[in-house]
Design a protein around this motif. Structure first.
Motif, PDB file in Angstrom:
ATOM      1  N   VAL E 114      28.139  40.987  51.143  1.00 17.75           N
ATOM      2  CA  VAL E 114      27.700  42.217  50.214  1.00 17.75           C
ATOM      3  C   VAL E 114      27.090  43.045  51.457  1.00 17.75           C
ATOM      4  CG1 VAL E 114      26.183  42.962  48.481  1.00 17.75           C
ATOM      5  CG2 VAL E 114      27.620  41.154  48.067  1.00 17.75           C
ATOM      6  N   LEU E 115      26.160  42.719  52.082  1.00 15.89           N
ATOM      7  CA  LEU E 115      25.543  43.656  52.906  1.00 15.89           C
ATOM      8  C   LEU E 115      26.476  44.482  53.754  1.00 15.89           C
ATOM      9  CD1 LEU E 115      22.674  44.778  53.450  1.00 15.89           C
ATOM     10  CD2 LEU E 115      22.350  42.863  55.194  1.00 15.89           C
ATOM     11  N   GLU E 116      27.368  43.498  54.568  1.00 19.01           N
ATOM     12  CA  GLU E 116      28.180  43.979  55.405  1.00 19.01           C
ATOM     13  C   GLU E 116      29.145  44.996  54.750  1.00 19.01           C
ATOM     14  OE1 GLU E 116      28.636  40.240  58.237  1.00 19.01           O
ATOM     15  OE2 GLU E 116      30.102  40.296  56.832  1.00 19.01           O
ATOM     16  N   ASN E 117      29.550  44.625  53.520  1.00 20.41           N
ATOM     17  CA  ASN E 117      30.512  45.684  52.634  1.00 20.41           C
ATOM     18  C   ASN E 117      29.620  46.811  52.853  1.00 20.41           C
ATOM     19  OD1 ASN E 117      32.862  44.914  51.110  1.00 20.41           O
ATOM     20  ND2 ASN E 117      32.014  43.019  51.135  1.00 20.41           N
ATOM     21  N   CYS E 118      28.641  46.877  52.278  1.00 24.79           N
ATOM     22  CA  CYS E 118      27.701  48.066  52.344  1.00 24.79           C
ATOM     23  C   CYS E 118      27.449  48.932  53.694  1.00 24.79           C
ATOM     24  CB  CYS E 118      26.484  47.924  51.539  1.00 24.79           C
ATOM     25  SG  CYS E 118      26.694  47.561  50.065  1.00 24.79           S
ATOM     26  N   THR E 119      27.200  48.337  54.795  1.00 24.23           N
ATOM     27  CA  THR E 119      27.101  48.777  55.878  1.00 24.23           C
ATOM     28  C   THR E 119      28.130  49.346  56.693  1.00 24.23           C
ATOM     29  OG1 THR E 119      26.744  46.872  57.087  1.00 24.23           O
ATOM     30  CG2 THR E 119      24.715  47.698  56.077  1.00 24.23           C
ATOM     31  N   LEU E 120      29.367  48.572  56.540  1.00 27.24           N
ATOM     32  CA  LEU E 120      30.696  48.890  57.256  1.00 27.24           C
ATOM     33  C   LEU E 120      30.825  50.588  57.489  1.00 27.24           C
ATOM     34  CD1 LEU E 120      33.045  47.350  58.394  1.00 27.24           C
ATOM     35  CD2 LEU E 120      34.175  48.356  56.567  1.00 27.24           C
ATOM     36  N   ALA E 121      30.866  51.377  56.225  1.00 22.62           N
ATOM     37  CA  ALA E 121      31.197  52.510  56.678  1.00 22.62           C
ATOM     38  C   ALA E 121      30.088  53.346  57.241  1.00 22.62           C
ATOM     39  CB  ALA E 121      31.750  53.007  55.306  1.00 22.62           C
ATOM     40  N   PRO E 122      28.728  53.160  56.689  1.00 22.75           N
ATOM     41  CA  PRO E 122      27.879  54.059  57.700  1.00 22.75           C
ATOM     42  C   PRO E 122      27.992  53.775  59.025  1.00 22.75           C
ATOM     43  CG  PRO E 122      27.039  52.985  55.436  1.00 22.75           C
ATOM     44  CD  PRO E 122      28.108  52.373  55.757  1.00 22.75           C
ATOM     45  N   ILE E 123      27.877  52.430  59.415  1.00 25.17           N
ATOM     46  CA  ILE E 123      27.935  52.216  60.836  1.00 25.17           C
ATOM     47  C   ILE E 123      29.241  52.612  61.671  1.00 25.17           C
ATOM     48  CG2 ILE E 123      27.940  50.026  62.612  1.00 25.17           C
ATOM     49  CD1 ILE E 123      26.480  48.362  60.676  1.00 25.17           C
ATOM     50  N   TRP E 124      30.384  52.866  60.943  1.00 27.54           N
ATOM     51  CA  TRP E 124      31.634  52.679  61.787  1.00 27.54           C
ATOM     52  C   TRP E 124      32.151  54.382  61.405  1.00 27.54           C
ATOM     53  CZ3 TRP E 124      33.646  50.002  65.398  1.00 27.54           C
ATOM     54  CH2 TRP E 124      33.106  48.828  65.679  1.00 27.54           C
ATOM     55  N   VAL E 125      31.678  54.930  60.483  1.00 25.29           N
ATOM     56  CA  VAL E 125      32.044  56.405  60.209  1.00 25.29           C
ATOM     57  C   VAL E 125      30.839  57.078  60.451  1.00 25.29           C
ATOM     58  CG1 VAL E 125      32.903  57.851  58.565  1.00 25.29           C
ATOM     59  CG2 VAL E 125      33.660  55.526  58.522  1.00 25.29           C
ATOM     60  N   ARG E 126      29.723  57.080  59.808  1.00 26.73           N
ATOM     61  CA  ARG E 126      28.713  57.898  60.124  1.00 26.73           C
ATOM     62  C   ARG E 126      27.781  57.563  61.249  1.00 26.73           C
ATOM     63  NH1 ARG E 126      28.823  61.200  56.388  1.00 26.73           N
ATOM     64  NH2 ARG E 126      28.150  60.878  54.297  1.00 26.73           N
ATOM     65  N   LYS E 127      28.469  56.428  61.898  1.00 24.04           N
ATOM     66  CA  LYS E 127      27.528  55.739  63.027  1.00 24.04           C
ATOM     67  C   LYS E 127      25.924  55.813  63.107  1.00 24.04           C
ATOM     68  CE  LYS E 127      31.291  57.546  65.903  1.00 24.04           C
ATOM     69  NZ  LYS E 127      32.505  56.372  65.790  1.00 24.04           N
ATOM     70  N   VAL E 128      25.385  55.183  61.911  1.00 22.61           N
ATOM     71  CA  VAL E 128      24.356  54.943  61.776  1.00 22.61           C
ATOM     72  C   VAL E 128      23.952  53.640  62.601  1.00 22.61           C
ATOM     73  CG1 VAL E 128      22.647  54.679  59.862  1.00 22.61           C
ATOM     74  CG2 VAL E 128      24.567  56.201  59.648  1.00 22.61           C
ATOM     75  N   PRO E 129      22.954  53.560  63.198  1.00 19.82           N
ATOM     76  CA  PRO E 129      22.153  52.516  63.585  1.00 19.82           C
ATOM     77  C   PRO E 129      22.271  51.470  62.677  1.00 19.82           C
ATOM     78  CG  PRO E 129      20.909  54.185  64.524  1.00 19.82           C
ATOM     79  CD  PRO E 129      21.722  54.606  63.256  1.00 19.82           C
ATOM     80  N   ARG E 130      22.673  49.847  63.071  1.00 17.11           N
ATOM     81  CA  ARG E 130      22.666  48.939  62.167  1.00 17.11           C
ATOM     82  C   ARG E 130      21.545  48.845  61.335  1.00 17.11           C
ATOM     83  NH1 ARG E 130      25.854  44.537  61.405  1.00 17.11           N
ATOM     84  NH2 ARG E 130      27.104  45.257  63.198  1.00 17.11           N
ATOM     85  N   LYS E 131      20.311  48.765  62.023  1.00 15.37           N
ATOM     86  CA  LYS E 131      19.136  48.400  61.338  1.00 15.37           C
ATOM     87  C   LYS E 131      19.071  49.186  60.219  1.00 15.37           C
ATOM     88  CE  LYS E 131      16.840  45.033  62.618  1.00 15.37           C
ATOM     89  NZ  LYS E 131      16.848  44.512  63.948  1.00 15.37           N
ATOM     90  N   GLN E 132      19.168  50.779  60.501  1.00 18.03           N
ATOM     91  CA  GLN E 132      18.744  51.598  59.475  1.00 18.03           C
ATOM     92  C   GLN E 132      19.990  51.705  58.313  1.00 18.03           C
ATOM     93  OE1 GLN E 132      18.621  55.464  61.518  1.00 18.03           O
ATOM     94  NE2 GLN E 132      19.092  56.684  59.456  1.00 18.03           N
ATOM     95  N   ALA E 133      21.035  51.269  58.758  1.00 11.60           N
ATOM     96  CA  ALA E 133      22.084  51.207  57.771  1.00 11.60           C
ATOM     97  C   ALA E 133      21.910  50.102  56.761  1.00 11.60           C
ATOM     98  CB  ALA E 133      23.672  50.712  58.369  1.00 11.60           C
ATOM     99  N   GLU E 134      21.243  48.879  57.289  1.00  8.99           N
ATOM    100  CA  GLU E 134      21.057  47.920  56.607  1.00  8.99           C
ATOM    101  C   GLU E 134      19.931  48.109  55.630  1.00  8.99           C
ATOM    102  OE1 GLU E 134      20.411  44.391  59.212  1.00  8.99           O
ATOM    103  OE2 GLU E 134      22.453  44.088  59.288  1.00  8.99           O
ATOM    104  N   ALA E 135      18.822  48.811  56.202  1.00 10.82           N
ATOM    105  CA  ALA E 135      17.772  49.300  55.258  1.00 10.82           C
ATOM    106  C   ALA E 135      18.358  49.986  54.141  1.00 10.82           C
ATOM    107  CB  ALA E 135      16.724  49.815  55.992  1.00 10.82           C
TER     108      ALA E 135
END
Ligand code: ATP
Ligand code: ATP
Ligand code: MG
Ligand code: MG
Lengths: 403, 484, 262, 320, 262
Positions: E114-135
């Motif tokens: 679930v978490l990876e589903n939610c962070t996938l696009a922010p990380i790969w499209v918006r290039k948000v750092p993982r930590k921040q994306a997870e938060a």
């Protein structure tokens, strides 16, 4: 930019790929041309019309060493087709038997069939070809074991078939009233009797269809289906029997003369071994296909049919088979394709198929490897395409209608 | 309403009936026999037929197996022993040939003192495969890795591997076991590096070779990082170019120079010493490993909506699938040199691997295409809607799922290919089945021996292929379960 | 639930005759050593509509499958319309052609059109001329309200339509008794109603029916008798009013509270 | 390859690629450890010794009847020493250069003694085992046609298989080069019960071949063979060669061994090339004796392959 | 139905600004020769909550899929937040990262947690750092009330939970506009409520939303405007009160009677 527009992006990409492919193709062709020049060779199929000079042990059409390489290749192709067709037929029959037997309620028999399937599927085909061939050459007696007053071996089937380590000698059909042959040119002839039989069989088949469709109309009209099996049997057999009588057709048993059996048809062991091995190997795969096909028809289907009062055999014909066949036939045909391609392993037992003639002796004698191999690959490709287009037509016709 | 209830007899059960024992013919061995062996006339006949077959097989082959000889130095000696022990007319198997020549069937002409190298290579292959094939079940992983470790180390000790390498093997196997308990995906880097390690261990030579092969993509990645700010396309092209240029221009010299500065080489073994199952497995594994990426590209191309790309891939796949493997092997041995610049000529094993790769890739592409087609369209749409571009969507969403679905198909392709490696005999390589047996029979001592090598080689093929096919069936069933 | 069976049918019109349609006596069945059905006694009169309920695994399906011999019973007697079910094929055929059955998953033949599905058995079992079989089939398709789908394939229909075709297919054999095994449990809520309506229409015509179902609204509306099974036994049977309002056995009460609770 | 390229390539590679048979006892076969031995192999080693100074700097490339000529013309091997018959079309159309004859052979027949056949003329109607893709196939066809006889060919893939078929009685006669027949017969458990028929139906001069076009390399291959033959003629053996280098007074021997006249330089080699070639496995006679001679299981007599001085056909061109 | 949307939200808190979020003008779309959308004109202001209703096949899904270019329109203009949707990839990317979409069948990625589903696009499209994306992801998972499921895989969740993850996944890209295509129609009745509550919470925060749904309770509770489509055309649009109580067009009346009838 052009690549940022969806409409042009793929176009750009395709153009790039096209250029790359062209460049690669050109590079290959250029290399080939330069290599050919260096070796002092040309790309030229003229060698096909020169004298072959070698003999072939199995010649479905008349062929001597004086014929051309082209004719030798055609002989090879026909040999390929012979073993492929024989193999497909036998593998289908055996595969269906084994596949159905695997579903049998007899635990022991079903297990045996499973063992058969697993053993043949999980070892290389080449191994089976070699083993079957070795069995034939090592275990069968040589022809001269049949010689003498007290021979070491004896013929089977009422002295009509001799199993030897060279060939299986089976009776030929001979005629007392030979009607002569139809000459098609290029020394390819068909005996009129053969033609008569083909006509009789095809005609019988059409009449049978007419009988069946008449039965269908009768059933549609009155509900009662006339008994047809004996009419069908008669239509299919009587004309042939009449022809047999007219032509005085009879078996001519082979007999040992000189080194070998003569008078019969000597089917070489390389053909028999190759055919058997291909059959056993492919049958193992076909058995799995058949089993899966039957299992794919859910149990609910037969239950529904039973609940409607249909008898088991009708259920099989009207409900199970029509559905199972849709599942079975496509992979079955790709097995036919595999078998045809696998028949090129004939090389291991010296059976002179396309690879043995065009891709073997001809290639060797003329040194035209580029031409010979290209021609051979194209021939196999055409065979494959014919088979698989047959499959596509079938698939399109029987596809289940879904929402 | 009342009339309808006239017939209704209210009924209430006050005590529940205990369950009764089934009638005798419904239980135990009797029922089993009745249902499984003699449940009707047809089945009874079939059962009897089955008994007949079993009896026939035992009657024909039993004494041959029972009279096996394991200790002899030639076929004649075998025959003498059999006659001496079991009488004049006795037949018997002479498995002594396997005892004498097993090493050739397994390793071909690989130097005897280096047998431990291929052994270790294939032991480590199991570790490399663990994250791919055995990823789902911890139990299976444990069993596979434990067996691999024990067998590999035992074999290496028996074959006299140097202590350093034993230590290396222990390290890798134990590390693999440890990581597989923690998080199997951490083993993936090892899987990625394994091909180079394997090549180095099998063929030997300088370790710098594989190292510089790795440097190429590393430099390419640097180039990509630098340029990706400017343009994605440019960066990709540059990365590929940098890698290729490095490989073609610099890698060879760099290897030589580095080797001179610091020698990191082990004894090199030439391709012509490869034979037997070593050759089969090398070709098989290399073929699969290389055909996988090619197959993915072909499958994606075939699914593409660009006409040209699609048709190129269809033509390629259908052409390769339409011709027998043997003709492709002939191309490898006879024609490949025509297609390359004059004067180039390279190792026949490498050429065979190339053709086998191409062959397997066409089949692999069809397997993967099946996996791609099994993905619901919603997955693509969701990826689109989140703003992932084509390549990211493929890499992050589509391929991980499609490949997982395809694993059973991939394993089947491998089985087919592994069996087909026996065909290399026709281009003069020493496959375990024909060439090796011919070579053994070319010796006066073993002339005339057939069945025993067939049984030995066939048995090994059976074990490997049967094991793998069962495993892929298990995977298939599990996929069906947890895909819901 | 109650909103689905809109029509409250007029029970006075539905007569139950004295003739016995199904007579099950002391019937037992085992699967291996597992005793699925224990001492089942059940008499069904012509025109009766019986609903069987019970927790999952209690043997409801097995019971009605025994009635048309899709399963074999090992002890006791089952007599259908005067014909006893033994392993005699003649009897089995006779029984099967008089008993229609509708399954949970429809089990339509996907390779035949709806019309062919309906005419298959009449033509091959009853030997009815095709024309006539088709006419009958169309009549029943009209009865289940989908005559316009006659030439489609089952795969092209919705679940509710498929189940109605399945009912029509059984009716085409003009059975005297119809068995239903959870006919609506694989359907979406909107489709349940259309199937239940069809079944109610059938009940109104006086068809003898045995129906395994959890649609208690249907049971209240049409059943003469509700049978509650548990652990392979008939635990309670009564008319619907009493069954629902005044269950006797503890088990029935528990079951009813669960099924009507949510 | 353009003039001289092959030598340079071999030198640079520091290894000779030599095409040999995949396994023909006595001529070329790998042993249990993958070491190659045999008559053809010895020639390869001599050539490697001459060119590279070390008889072990050879990579043996097993070739089948199918692949041999392609391997040569594509440059996969530098020289083909695989009992191949020197024929007109191979020399011209296939663009090979046969550099000489190392074995004069002819095609013969082997039959079982109990068959009671004493001449090939009596083989009418027989079944004959024959390897596909060889000149023997053509010779056989020609011979039976010329004598208006019939036969059934049983095509086989390798010599090993031919033996198997013949032994099992799958063919009445086995035909191949007489040397091969002898080798095959020698390996039988009871050689006496098989006879090799007197008729030799073809000439089969076997010899090493190189590619057309690189004449210098052809010279090296040719004269290495000649050196081995000449050495026997002059009595130079691997045992006495050191001695002869010091003491021989025969000018021809001196030139051969490079003690006078730098003959090697004319081919781009050093003076001692022939010395090394002979040292590698001995002279022609020694090679013959060690691999296929009467003392070996193969047991071939010298016959046509004796020196011309002994009534044979071996006649090395003069070293001058 | 009304029981499902328990909360009546306080509309006065939800302001609609004057800024235009979506501007569709004269838009037409064909599938092959079939004209699915005809002359669509629609202006959505920032903060507006629009519900689209209409019979099946009327083009509702197609319309909202055009808005983030899952389908291409063939004529007319669609301007999202000032960016016109043309075939320029840059624009498409920009629009997609500002428009979130929730599908009927969730379309979660089953191979990611679930978490990876939610962070996938922010990380790969918006290039948000993982930590921040997870938060961020955890914040939104809390908002949809399933933070404790973060490490599970979608297959382990119920339908309602899956749909809430899908909403959280869209929100993680911090879109300005959310599109919903029948988000509750694949759910069991008990789960519909949880998803609708999540959507209402979103509406209360002032998210611009376009929602295709048949949940009329939801429409009445939160929509500013209800749009009725038929045969690819917008037939009627109005505020919910008038739309439901006082429909103008005959078709709307018919539709409402069907949908509210049962
Ligand atoms: N062919 C079979 N072999 C063995 N056991 C079976 C078989 N069919 C059913 N059973 C078992 O018999 C018992 C009764 O099954 P049955 O299908 O009659 O139950 P049911 O009351 O219809 O349940 P449900 O409401 O789930 O359909 C179950 O425990 C089931 O597991
Ligand atoms: N990819 C497509 N190709 C061709 N026609 C399509 C496609 N997608 C949808 N259609 C057709 O376009 C019309 C509108 O479809 P759309 O999915 O937008 O309807 P909808 O209003 O969302 O219906 P529902 O309530 O059933 O989801 C339908 O007639 C449908 O058959
Ligand atoms: Mg049930
Ligand atoms: Mg829709």
């Amino acid at each position: 930019m052009l690549v940022n527009d969806r409409r042009y992006r793929s176009l750009t990409f395709q153009v790039i790929v096209f250029i790359l492919v062209m460049a690669a193709g050109w590079w290959l062709i250029d290399n080939t041309i330069r290599n050919l020049a260096l070796m002092g060779k040309s790309f030229d199929f003229g060698f096909l019309w020169s004298r072959a000079g070698y003999d072939i042990s199995q010649t479905p059409i008349p062929y001597t060493a004086d014929d051309t390489h082209l004719r030798a290749s055609v002989v090879g192709l026909l040999n390929t087709l012979i073993v492929a067709v024989l193999g497909c037929i036998a593998a289908t029959v055996l595969g269906v038997i084994v596949g159905v037997s695997r579903l049998s309620k007899s635990w022991l028999f079903a297990r045996l069939m499973t063992v058969f399937v697993e053993i043949f599927r999980n070892m290389p085909l080449l191994l089976w070809i070699l083993i079957v061939y070795a069995i034939f050459t090592e275990i069968m007696p040589p022809p001269n074991a049949y010689r003498g007053d007290d021979p070491a071996a004896s013929m089977i089937f009422f002295d009509h078939v001799a199993l030897t380590n060279r060939y299986t000698s089976i009776p030929t059909l001979a005629m007392t009233n030979d009607p002569g042959s139809l000459d098609l040119g290029a020394r390819i002839t068909f005996n009129w009797a053969t033609i008569a039989f083909v006509v009789a069989l095809v005609g019988g088949w059409f009449i049978r269809r007419a009988i069946l469709s008449h039965a269908q109309t009768m059933q549609d009209r009155t509900g009662d289906r006339p008994v047809t099996w004996w009419k069908n049997l008669a239509v299919m057999t009587v004309p042939s029997l009449v022809l047999i009588w007219v032509f005085g057709l009879h078996f001519e048993a082979p007999s040992l003369q000189g080194f070998n059996f003569t008078g019969g048809l000597n089917v070489s062991n390389s053909l028999v071994a190759l055919w058997l091995a291909l059959t056993l190997y492919t049958a193992a795969f076909i058995a799995e296909i058949v089993r899966a096909g039957i299992l794919s028809v859910s149990r609910g289907q037969s239950e529904a049919a039973f609940a409607l009062g249909l008898r088991p055999n009708r259920t099989m014909n009207l409900v199970i088979l029509p559905q199972a066949l849709r599942v079975i036939i496509p992979p079955l045909i790709s097995q036919y394709l595999n078998l045809t391609k696998n028949s090129s392993l004939a090389i291991a037992v010296g059976y002179m198929d396309l690879r043995g003639t065009l891709g073997g002796t001809t290639l060797n004698q003329t040194g035209r490897e580029l031409e010979a191999i290209v021609l051979m690959m194209l021939t196999y490709l055409v065979l494959s395409l014919i088979i698989s287009s047959g499959m596509n037509v079938f698939n399109a016709r029987v596809k289940l209608k879904e929402r | 309403m009342s009339d309808t209830h006239a017939q209704t007899v209210p009924f209430v059960r006050d005590t529940m009936l205990p369950s009764a024992a089934p009638p005798i013919r419904e239980s135990g061995a009797v029922r089993w026999m009745r249902e499984n062996l003699f449940s009707g006339p047809v089945n009874t006949i079939l059962t009897l037929l089955g008994l007949l077959i079993v009896w026939f097989l035992i009657a024909t082959f039993w004494d041959w197996f029972a009279h096996s000889v394991w200790n002899a130095s030639s076929l004649n000696e075998c025959r003498e022993i059999i006659t001496a022990t079991w009488g004049d007319t006795a037949r018997g198997a002479c498995f002594a040939v396997i005892r004498e020549r097993w090493n050739q069937y397994l390793f071909g002409f690989y130097p005897r003192e280096l047998y431990w190298r291929p052994t270790m290579t294939f032991g480590l292959l199991m570790v490399a495969l663990a994250p791919v094939l055995f990823s789902a079940s911890l139990t299976i992983r444990r069993v596979v890795l434990a067996i691999t470790a024990v067998v590999t180390l035992w074999a290496m000790v028996v074959l006299g591997a140097p202590v350093v390498w034993l230590a290396f093997a222990v390290l890798v196997l134990a590390g693999g076991g440890y990581l597989s308990e923690r998080n199997i995906t951490w083993l993936l880097p090892f899987s990625a590096l394994y091909p180079l390690l394997g090549v180095w261990l099998l063929w030997g030579g300088s370790l710098w070779g594989p190292i510089f092969v790795l440097v190429g993509p590393a430099l390419g990645w640097v180039a990509w990082r630098l340029l990706s700010r400017v343009s994605g396309l440019l960066a990709t092209v540059a990365a590929i170019l940098v890698t290729l240029v490095f490989w073609m221009v610099l890698a060879g010299d760099a290897t030589g120079d580095a080797e001179r500065m610091l020698s990191l080489s082990i004894e090199s073994v030439r391709s012509d010493r490869f034979g037997g199952f070593l050759l089969s497995l090398t070709i098989g594994v290399a073929g699969i490993a290389l055909s996988l990426p090619l197959g993915i590209v072909l499958a994606l191309a075939r699914q593409s909506d660009m006409f040209l790309i699609k048709s190129l891939s269809v033509i390629f796949i259908e052409f390769i699938r339409g011709v027998p493997l043997i003709t492709l092997l002939f191309v490898a041995s006879l024609l490949l040199n025509y297609f390359l610049p004059p004067g180039t000529s390279f190792d026949i094993i490498l050429r065979v691997i190339i053709m086998v790769t191409i062959f397997a890739a066409a089949y692999m592409a069809e397997v993967i295409r099946g996996g791609l087609a099994a993905l619901p369209k919603g997955q693509y749409e969701a990826a689109d809607a989140l703003g992932l571009d084509y390549w990211k969507a493929q890499r992050l969403i589509v391929l991980p799922q499609a490949l997982k679905i395809s694993i059973p198909g991939i394993v089947s392709t491998f089985i087919g290919m592994f069996k087909d490696t026996t065909l290399v005999t026709f281009v003069g390589l020493y496959d375990p089945l024909k060439s090796m047996s011919d070579a053994v029979r070319a010796n006066i001592e073993w002339k005339g021996i057939y069945w025993e090598p067939f049984i030995f080689v066939g048995g090994i093929f059976f074990l490997i292929c049967f094991g793998m096919s069962r495993y892929s069936m298990y995977l298939e069933r599990r996929l069906q379960r947890d895909h819901r | 639930m109650s909103e689905q069976t809109t029509r409250q049918i007029d029970r006075s019109q539905m007569t139950v005759s004295d003739e016995i349609a199904i007579d099950i006596r002391n019937m037992n069945k085992w699967f291996g050593s597992f005793h699925v059905l224990r001492d089942i006694d059940l008499t069904v009169h012509r025109g009766e509509r019986i609903v069987i309920a019970g927790p999952s695994g209690s043997g409801k399906s097995t019971l009605i499958r025994c009635i048309n011999r899709l399963e074999e019973h090992q002890a006791g007697h089952i007599v259908i319309d005067g014909v006893e079910l033994t392993s005699d094929i003649k009897n089995i055929d006779k029984v099967r052609s008089e008993v229609g059955m509708v399954f949970q998953h429809f089990n339509l033949f996907p390779h035949l059109t709806v019309l062919e599905n309906c005419t298959l058995a009449p033509i091959w079992v009853r030997k009815v001329p095709r024309k006539q079989a088709e006419a009958t089939a169309m009549r029943f398709l009209e009865k289940v309200k989908i005559p316009e789908q006659a030439d489609k394939y089952p795969g092209q229909l919705s679940g509710g339509q498929q189940q109605r075709v399945a009912i029509a297919r059984s009716l085409c054999m003009q059975p005297k008794i119809m068995l239903f095994d959870e006919p609506t449990s694989a359907l979406d809520p909107e489709m349940i109603k259309e199937v239940l309506d069809t079944m109610i229409a059938l009940a109104e015509e006086g068809m003898t029916m045995i129906c395994v179902t959890h649609e208690m609204g249907f049971a209240q509306a049409v059943a003469n008798r509700v049978i509650f099974m548990d652990q392979g036994q008939i635990v309670e049977q009564n008319n619907p009013t009493d069954f629902f309002n005044n269950p006797k056995s503890e088990r029935t009460k528990l079951f009813l509270s669960q099924i009507l609770g949510h | 390859q353009e003039g001289g390229a092959t030598l340079a390539q071999v030198m640079e590679r520091d290894e000779l690629n030599c095409g040999v048979n995949t396994g023909l006892v006595g001529f070329a076969a790998p042993d249990a450890n993958g070491n190659w031995t045999g008559f053809d192999v010895a020639y390869c080693r001599a050539l490697a010794a001459a060119v590279l100074g070390d008889p072990d700097k050879v990579s043996f490339v097993p070739t089948t009847g199918q692949t041999r000529f392609t391997a040569l013309s594509s440059g996969e091997v530098d020289v083909l020493a695989r009992n191949s018959t020197w024929t007109y079309s191979r020399d011209t159309d296939l663009a090979l250069d046969f550099v000489g004859v190392n074995y004069y052979d002819g095609q013969g027949f082997m039959v079982s003694r109990e068959l009671g056949v004493t001449s090939a003329k009596e083989l009418d109607g027989a079944t004959i085992c024959i390897q596909t893709g060889t000149t023997t196939e053509l010779n056989l066809a020609d011979y039976f046609r010329a004598n208006q006889m019939d036969y059934t060919p049983v095509n086989i893939d390798s010599n090993a298989e031919g033996e198997q078929q013949y032994m099992a009685g799958a063919c009445d006669a086995y035909t191949t080069d007489a040397s091969g027949l002898a080798a095959t017969r020698a390996a039988f458990a009871d050689p006496e019960s098989h006879i090799i028929l007197p008729e030799i139906i073809s000439k089969e001069p076997l010899g090493p071949a190189v590619r057309h076009g690189d004449n210098n390399w052809g010279d090296i291959a040719r004269w290495t063979l000649n050196a081995l033959i000449a050495a026997e003629e002059y009595g130079v053996t691997s045992r006495n060669i050191e001695e002869l280098v010091r003491s021989s007074t025969n000018p021809e021997v001196q030139r051969l061994l490079g003690t006078t006249d730098e003959l090697g330089a004319m081919m781009g080699l050093d003076a001692e090339w022939a010395r090394r070639a002979i040292l590698a496995n001995g002279n022609y006679g020694e090679i013959f004796a060690a691999n296929i001679g009467e003392q070996t299981p193969i047991g071939l007599a010298r016959g046509l392959n004796a020196q011309w001085t002994q009534g044979g056909l071996l006649y090395a061109q003069p070293f001058r």
